[in-house]
Design a protein around this motif. Sequence first.
Motif, mmCIF file in Angstrom:
data_model
loop_
_atom_site.group_PDB
_atom_site.id
_atom_site.type_symbol
_atom_site.label_atom_id
_atom_site.label_comp_id
_atom_site.label_asym_id
_atom_site.label_seq_id
_atom_site.Cartn_x
_atom_site.Cartn_y
_atom_site.Cartn_z
ATOM 1 N N ALA A 40 1.597 -33.622 30.929
ATOM 2 C CA ALA A 40 0.232 -33.472 31.431
ATOM 3 C C ALA A 40 -0.486 -32.433 30.584
ATOM 4 O O ALA A 40 0.136 -31.654 29.860
ATOM 5 C CB ALA A 40 0.230 -33.039 32.900
ATOM 6 N N VAL A 41 -1.799 -32.466 30.686
ATOM 7 C CA VAL A 41 -2.605 -31.535 29.901
ATOM 8 C C VAL A 41 -3.585 -30.812 30.809
ATOM 9 O O VAL A 41 -4.113 -31.395 31.756
ATOM 10 C CB VAL A 41 -3.351 -32.286 28.760
ATOM 11 N N ALA A 42 -3.795 -29.536 30.524
ATOM 12 C CA ALA A 42 -4.815 -28.747 31.210
ATOM 13 C C ALA A 42 -6.001 -28.604 30.269
ATOM 14 O O ALA A 42 -5.844 -28.129 29.137
ATOM 15 C CB ALA A 42 -4.268 -27.373 31.584
ATOM 16 N N ALA A 43 -7.162 -29.045 30.711
ATOM 17 C CA ALA A 43 -8.406 -28.866 29.954
ATOM 18 C C ALA A 43 -9.113 -27.660 30.549
ATOM 19 O O ALA A 43 -9.561 -27.695 31.694
ATOM 20 C CB ALA A 43 -9.271 -30.115 30.057
ATOM 21 N N LEU A 44 -9.184 -26.586 29.764
ATOM 22 C CA LEU A 44 -9.636 -25.300 30.294
ATOM 23 C C LEU A 44 -10.941 -24.860 29.642
ATOM 24 O O LEU A 44 -11.132 -25.016 28.435
ATOM 25 C CB LEU A 44 -8.574 -24.226 30.032
ATOM 26 N N THR A 45 -11.829 -24.294 30.446
ATOM 27 C CA THR A 45 -13.021 -23.653 29.909
ATOM 28 C C THR A 45 -13.005 -22.186 30.353
ATOM 29 O O THR A 45 -12.394 -21.847 31.374
ATOM 30 C CB THR A 45 -14.311 -24.331 30.416
ATOM 31 N N PHE A 46 -13.656 -21.348 29.568
ATOM 32 C CA PHE A 46 -13.607 -19.909 29.813
ATOM 33 C C PHE A 46 -15.025 -19.348 29.845
ATOM 34 O O PHE A 46 -15.870 -19.753 29.039
ATOM 35 C CB PHE A 46 -12.805 -19.208 28.705
ATOM 36 N N ASN A 47 -15.255 -18.396 30.722
ATOM 37 C CA ASN A 47 -16.580 -17.791 30.831
ATOM 38 C C ASN A 47 -16.994 -17.155 29.499
ATOM 39 O O ASN A 47 -16.266 -16.331 28.944
ATOM 40 C CB ASN A 47 -16.589 -16.694 31.907
ATOM 41 N N THR B 161 -3.921 -35.650 25.427
ATOM 42 C CA THR B 161 -3.901 -36.553 26.584
ATOM 43 C C THR B 161 -2.791 -36.255 27.584
ATOM 44 O O THR B 161 -2.788 -36.800 28.681
ATOM 45 C CB THR B 161 -3.688 -37.996 26.107
ATOM 46 N N GLY B 162 -1.847 -35.442 27.195
ATOM 47 C CA GLY B 162 -0.649 -35.226 28.017
ATOM 48 C C GLY B 162 0.600 -35.715 27.308
ATOM 49 O O GLY B 162 1.704 -35.261 27.610
ATOM 50 N N THR B 163 0.396 -36.646 26.384
ATOM 51 C CA THR B 163 1.540 -37.151 25.605
ATOM 52 C C THR B 163 1.182 -37.219 24.120
ATOM 53 O O THR B 163 1.758 -37.998 23.370
ATOM 54 C CB THR B 163 1.977 -38.554 26.096
ATOM 55 N N GLY C 298 8.976 -32.351 24.116
ATOM 56 C CA GLY C 298 9.771 -31.125 24.100
ATOM 57 C C GLY C 298 8.964 -29.897 23.735
ATOM 58 O O GLY C 298 9.489 -28.785 23.795
ATOM 59 N N PHE C 299 7.694 -30.097 23.381
ATOM 60 C CA PHE C 299 6.854 -29.006 22.903
ATOM 61 C C PHE C 299 5.728 -28.670 23.891
ATOM 62 O O PHE C 299 5.314 -29.501 24.697
ATOM 63 C CB PHE C 299 6.189 -29.383 21.572
ATOM 64 N N THR D 23 -13.885 -26.537 25.270
ATOM 65 C CA THR D 23 -12.707 -26.824 26.090
ATOM 66 C C THR D 23 -11.444 -26.621 25.271
ATOM 67 O O THR D 23 -11.344 -27.115 24.141
ATOM 68 C CB THR D 23 -12.736 -28.272 26.624
ATOM 69 N N LEU D 24 -10.509 -25.890 25.832
ATOM 70 C CA LEU D 24 -9.211 -25.660 25.211
ATOM 71 C C LEU D 24 -8.174 -26.486 25.976
ATOM 72 O O LEU D 24 -8.176 -26.511 27.213
ATOM 73 C CB LEU D 24 -8.845 -24.180 25.288
ATOM 74 N N TYR D 25 -7.312 -27.143 25.247
ATOM 75 C CA TYR D 25 -6.329 -28.035 25.869
ATOM 76 C C TYR D 25 -4.917 -27.440 25.728
ATOM 77 O O TYR D 25 -4.526 -27.035 24.629
ATOM 78 C CB TYR D 25 -6.374 -29.412 25.194
ATOM 79 N N VAL D 26 -4.186 -27.401 26.820
ATOM 80 C CA VAL D 26 -2.790 -26.954 26.796
ATOM 81 C C VAL D 26 -1.939 -28.077 27.369
ATOM 82 O O VAL D 26 -2.092 -28.452 28.534
ATOM 83 C CB VAL D 26 -2.589 -25.663 27.606
ATOM 84 N N GLU D 27 -1.075 -28.611 26.537
ATOM 85 C CA GLU D 27 -0.265 -29.775 26.921
ATOM 86 C C GLU D 27 1.190 -29.362 27.112
ATOM 87 O O GLU D 27 1.775 -28.697 26.261
ATOM 88 C CB GLU D 27 -0.366 -30.841 25.822
ATOM 89 N N ASN D 28 1.747 -29.778 28.230
ATOM 90 C CA ASN D 28 3.138 -29.457 28.554
ATOM 91 C C ASN D 28 4.010 -30.696 28.395
ATOM 92 O O ASN D 28 3.903 -31.640 29.166
ATOM 93 C CB ASN D 28 3.227 -28.948 29.999
ATOM 94 N N ARG D 29 4.883 -30.665 27.390
ATOM 95 C CA ARG D 29 5.863 -31.748 27.232
ATOM 96 C C ARG D 29 7.265 -31.147 27.162
ATOM 97 O O ARG D 29 8.138 -31.599 26.406
ATOM 98 C CB ARG D 29 5.571 -32.581 25.969
ATOM 99 N N THR D 30 7.468 -30.097 27.954
ATOM 100 C CA THR D 30 8.748 -29.375 27.906
ATOM 101 C C THR D 30 9.863 -30.099 28.663
ATOM 102 O O THR D 30 11.022 -29.728 28.555
ATOM 103 C CB THR D 30 8.600 -27.965 28.510
ATOM 104 N N GLY D 31 9.484 -31.082 29.465
ATOM 105 C CA GLY D 31 10.497 -31.804 30.237
ATOM 106 C C GLY D 31 10.456 -31.502 31.725
ATOM 107 O O GLY D 31 11.149 -32.157 32.511
#
Lengths: 134, 55
Positions: A34-41, A97-99, A104-105, A116-124
């Motif tokens: 999954a991915v987090a789409a983040l915005t910051f003040n 997109t999440g994938t 593993g990364f 928008t900054l994207y942080v994607e978790n594919r750690t398992g």
Amino acid sequence: MRIDSAGIVEIAEGSVTLNGNTINAIQVTIADDAVAALTFNNRSGGLLWVLCSGQTTYPQVTNFGGCVPVDFGASPTYPTPIFAGTSFAMNNNGALTGTTGTNGFVTVGTAGTAGTLYVENRTGSSKQFQITLL
Amino acid sequence: MEPEYTAQQIEGTDNGWMLTESETGKKHIVFCNANANAAEDAVALIKNQTDGDLE
């Protein structure tokens, strides 16, 4: 804002502005693939520190952590990270997109929607991330 | 019986949820997998959080 009996100041939402300079920090839980789409003040760039499981007994610094100056504005870019864990990567080829990144990364994306900054978790597995933008 | 969490989808995101603990008011931000993106999925991520098998 809450100040508890231990003197811990907790700001549930928002940011801190010091002499006009806005500092952002957020903790998010991101499911696997999954991915987090983040915005910051007030920010679409700065020094980014991504920490995985930092508030557990086993912070995942050397594998999933990363420290890198980022520009996720209208012309997104980033230099070579100051620190990148063994399973931490950067991406500047469109919204994650999440994938998108390597399985593993943890992958951080600066391109996509400007600001928008994207942080994607594919750690398992699902993980908590502490994300700080200075 | 009051639910343990209330969940609200974060505006402008497809998979972001703001969860609020009913008892404490503490907030959690959760991003779900696109294939499991309901309020109960977001709550399950918080309640079952193990952070994998960390070492």
